[in-house]
Write a protein that holds these residues in place. Sequence first.
Motif, PDB file in Angstrom:
ATOM      1  N   PHE A  28       1.083  -1.091  -0.100  1.00 20.12           N
ATOM      2  CA  PHE A  28       0.105  -0.021  -0.114  1.00 20.12           C
ATOM      3  C   PHE A  28       1.025   1.233   0.020  1.00 20.12           C
ATOM      4  CE2 PHE A  28      -3.128  -2.654   2.287  1.00 20.12           C
ATOM      5  CZ  PHE A  28      -3.873  -2.934   1.480  1.00 20.12           C
ATOM      6  N   GLN A  29       0.298   2.416  -0.342  1.00 16.20           N
ATOM      7  CA  GLN A  29       1.240   3.636  -0.354  1.00 16.20           C
ATOM      8  C   GLN A  29       1.442   3.758   1.363  1.00 16.20           C
ATOM      9  OE1 GLN A  29      -1.097   7.016  -1.339  1.00 16.20           O
ATOM     10  NE2 GLN A  29       0.555   8.382  -1.210  1.00 16.20           N
ATOM     11  N   MET A  30       2.667   4.129   1.559  1.00 15.87           N
ATOM     12  CA  MET A  30       3.291   4.176   2.973  1.00 15.87           C
ATOM     13  C   MET A  30       3.143   5.678   3.492  1.00 15.87           C
ATOM     14  SD  MET A  30       3.777   0.963   3.797  1.00 15.87           S
ATOM     15  CE  MET A  30       4.441   1.429   5.259  1.00 15.87           C
ATOM     16  N   ARG A  31       2.830   5.719   4.875  1.00 16.60           N
ATOM     17  CA  ARG A  31       3.108   6.910   5.782  1.00 16.60           C
ATOM     18  C   ARG A  31       3.855   6.582   6.805  1.00 16.60           C
ATOM     19  NH1 ARG A  31       0.725   8.952   1.835  1.00 16.60           N
ATOM     20  NH2 ARG A  31      -1.344   9.748   1.654  1.00 16.60           N
ATOM     21  N   TYR A  32       4.924   7.240   7.142  1.00 16.69           N
ATOM     22  CA  TYR A  32       5.889   6.954   8.004  1.00 16.69           C
ATOM     23  C   TYR A  32       5.813   8.017   8.785  1.00 16.69           C
ATOM     24  CZ  TYR A  32       7.946   3.256   5.102  1.00 16.69           C
ATOM     25  OH  TYR A  32       8.146   2.262   4.278  1.00 16.69           O
ATOM     26  N   GLU A  33       5.986   7.589  10.221  1.00 22.08           N
ATOM     27  CA  GLU A  33       5.865   8.789  11.593  1.00 22.08           C
ATOM     28  C   GLU A  33       7.220   8.316  12.493  1.00 22.08           C
ATOM     29  OE1 GLU A  33       3.786  11.493  12.202  1.00 22.08           O
ATOM     30  OE2 GLU A  33       2.583  11.078  10.289  1.00 22.08           O
ATOM     31  N   LEU A  34       7.684   9.367  12.627  1.00 17.44           N
ATOM     32  CA  LEU A  34       8.909   9.088  13.708  1.00 17.44           C
ATOM     33  C   LEU A  34       8.214   9.516  15.039  1.00 17.44           C
ATOM     34  CD1 LEU A  34      11.993  10.275  12.340  1.00 17.44           C
ATOM     35  CD2 LEU A  34      11.526   8.038  12.943  1.00 17.44           C
ATOM     36  N   CYS A  35       8.217   8.616  16.229  1.00 17.47           N
ATOM     37  CA  CYS A  35       7.424   8.937  17.257  1.00 17.47           C
ATOM     38  C   CYS A  35       8.486   8.510  18.630  1.00 17.47           C
ATOM     39  CB  CYS A  35       6.248   7.968  17.560  1.00 17.47           C
ATOM     40  SG  CYS A  35       5.124   7.974  16.285  1.00 17.47           S
ATOM     41  N   PRO A  36       8.190   9.506  19.629  1.00 15.52           N
ATOM     42  CA  PRO A  36       8.970   9.111  20.825  1.00 15.52           C
ATOM     43  C   PRO A  36       8.333   7.676  21.498  1.00 15.52           C
ATOM     44  CG  PRO A  36       7.695  11.108  21.203  1.00 15.52           C
ATOM     45  CD  PRO A  36       7.550  10.615  19.687  1.00 15.52           C
ATOM     46  N   ALA A  37       9.229   7.218  22.343  1.00 10.59           N
ATOM     47  CA  ALA A  37       8.578   5.995  23.112  1.00 10.59           C
ATOM     48  C   ALA A  37       7.221   5.943  23.688  1.00 10.59           C
ATOM     49  CB  ALA A  37       9.872   5.507  24.038  1.00 10.59           C
ATOM     50  N   ASP A  38       6.939   7.092  24.361  1.00 10.04           N
ATOM     51  CA  ASP A  38       5.649   7.117  24.948  1.00 10.04           C
ATOM     52  C   ASP A  38       4.426   7.174  24.092  1.00 10.04           C
ATOM     53  OD1 ASP A  38       6.414   9.530  24.334  1.00 10.04           O
ATOM     54  OD2 ASP A  38       5.375  10.637  25.913  1.00 10.04           O
ATOM     55  N   ILE A  39       4.810   7.614  22.768  1.00  7.67           N
ATOM     56  CA  ILE A  39       3.491   7.703  21.940  1.00  7.67           C
ATOM     57  C   ILE A  39       3.660   6.477  21.293  1.00  7.67           C
ATOM     58  CG2 ILE A  39       2.991   8.680  19.616  1.00  7.67           C
ATOM     59  CD1 ILE A  39       2.459  10.450  22.064  1.00  7.67           C
ATOM     60  N   LEU A  40       4.577   5.595  21.084  1.00  6.73           N
ATOM     61  CA  LEU A  40       4.638   4.210  20.360  1.00  6.73           C
ATOM     62  C   LEU A  40       4.150   3.262  21.296  1.00  6.73           C
ATOM     63  CD1 LEU A  40       5.745   3.330  17.657  1.00  6.73           C
ATOM     64  CD2 LEU A  40       7.704   2.420  18.476  1.00  6.73           C
ATOM     65  N   TYR A  41       4.513   3.465  22.436  1.00  4.11           N
ATOM     66  CA  TYR A  41       3.769   2.371  23.575  1.00  4.11           C
ATOM     67  C   TYR A  41       2.294   2.809  23.819  1.00  4.11           C
ATOM     68  CZ  TYR A  41       8.200   0.029  24.086  1.00  4.11           C
ATOM     69  OH  TYR A  41       9.207  -0.749  23.664  1.00  4.11           O
ATOM     70  N   SER A  42       1.887   3.987  23.607  1.00  7.44           N
ATOM     71  CA  SER A  42       0.522   4.326  23.921  1.00  7.44           C
ATOM     72  C   SER A  42      -0.231   3.880  22.784  1.00  7.44           C
ATOM     73  CB  SER A  42       0.312   5.844  23.804  1.00  7.44           C
ATOM     74  OG  SER A  42      -0.991   6.039  23.781  1.00  7.44           O
ATOM     75  N   ILE A  43       0.275   3.905  21.321  1.00 12.33           N
ATOM     76  CA  ILE A  43      -0.258   3.212  20.081  1.00 12.33           C
ATOM     77  C   ILE A  43      -0.621   1.616  20.178  1.00 12.33           C
ATOM     78  CG2 ILE A  43      -0.311   2.730  17.958  1.00 12.33           C
ATOM     79  CD1 ILE A  43       0.992   5.764  17.605  1.00 12.33           C
ATOM     80  N   GLY A  44       0.590   1.046  20.983  1.00 13.36           N
ATOM     81  CA  GLY A  44       0.797  -0.380  20.943  1.00 13.36           C
ATOM     82  C   GLY A  44      -0.322  -0.838  22.205  1.00 13.36           C
ATOM     83  N   ALA A  45      -0.390  -0.069  23.163  1.00 15.16           N
ATOM     84  CA  ALA A  45      -1.303  -0.330  24.343  1.00 15.16           C
ATOM     85  C   ALA A  45      -2.567  -0.268  23.828  1.00 15.16           C
ATOM     86  CB  ALA A  45      -1.077   0.712  25.417  1.00 15.16           C
ATOM     87  N   TYR A  46      -3.035   0.632  23.242  1.00 17.43           N
ATOM     88  CA  TYR A  46      -4.447   0.931  22.561  1.00 17.43           C
ATOM     89  C   TYR A  46      -4.702   0.207  21.474  1.00 17.43           C
ATOM     90  CZ  TYR A  46      -5.778   4.666  25.880  1.00 17.43           C
ATOM     91  OH  TYR A  46      -6.327   5.242  26.861  1.00 17.43           O
ATOM     92  N   GLY A  47      -3.753  -0.223  20.749  1.00 19.04           N
ATOM     93  CA  GLY A  47      -3.963  -1.181  19.619  1.00 19.04           C
ATOM     94  C   GLY A  47      -3.990  -0.184  18.339  1.00 19.04           C
TER      95      GLY A  47
END
Length: 171
Positions: A28-47
């Motif tokens: 698919f067309q890609m969208r990349y985002e660089l995130c700090p750890a707290d944001i990445l783990y927040s996305i991971g926790a919420y799914g």
Amino acid sequence: MREEEFERLEQQIVRLTDLALQFGLDPFQMRYELCPADILYSIGAYGMPSRYSHWSFGKAYERMKMAYDFNLTKIYELVINSNPCYAFLLENNSLLQNQVIAAHVLGHSDFFKNNIYFHTTQRDMLESMAVTSKRFRQYEFEHGIDAVEQILDAGLAIQPLSIWCHRFQPW
């Protein structure tokens, strides 16, 4: 990442995408985002980046983030199976790590797009989940947070059973 590393990563992502297409991948067309750890783990926790509020997501976040803080685990990236495909990269990764991860993510996206087991995936799930999140906030306003949380607790408690029943139907 420093500014020059960020620019180099952008250039490498373009190059990696071209190489992936040359080798026959069809992501698919890609969208990349660089995130700090707290944001990445927040996305991971919420799914997902946007989801209804529930205490269990905060519990999952604390568990995941604590393991990261103590160097027990590390999420290098999260990929969302949508169109366009979103890849969230950890900003603390080195330039080389993020380059390798960007190539890896292209493989995820190709797999999501072309594997028969993923053909029924709702590709606009980010927008759908944002709408659902808004609807749950409205329910909390109308009925109170406690009432909504009780319903969510009951639904989330039986969710693992529904997955098990779906996989192992005796009929």
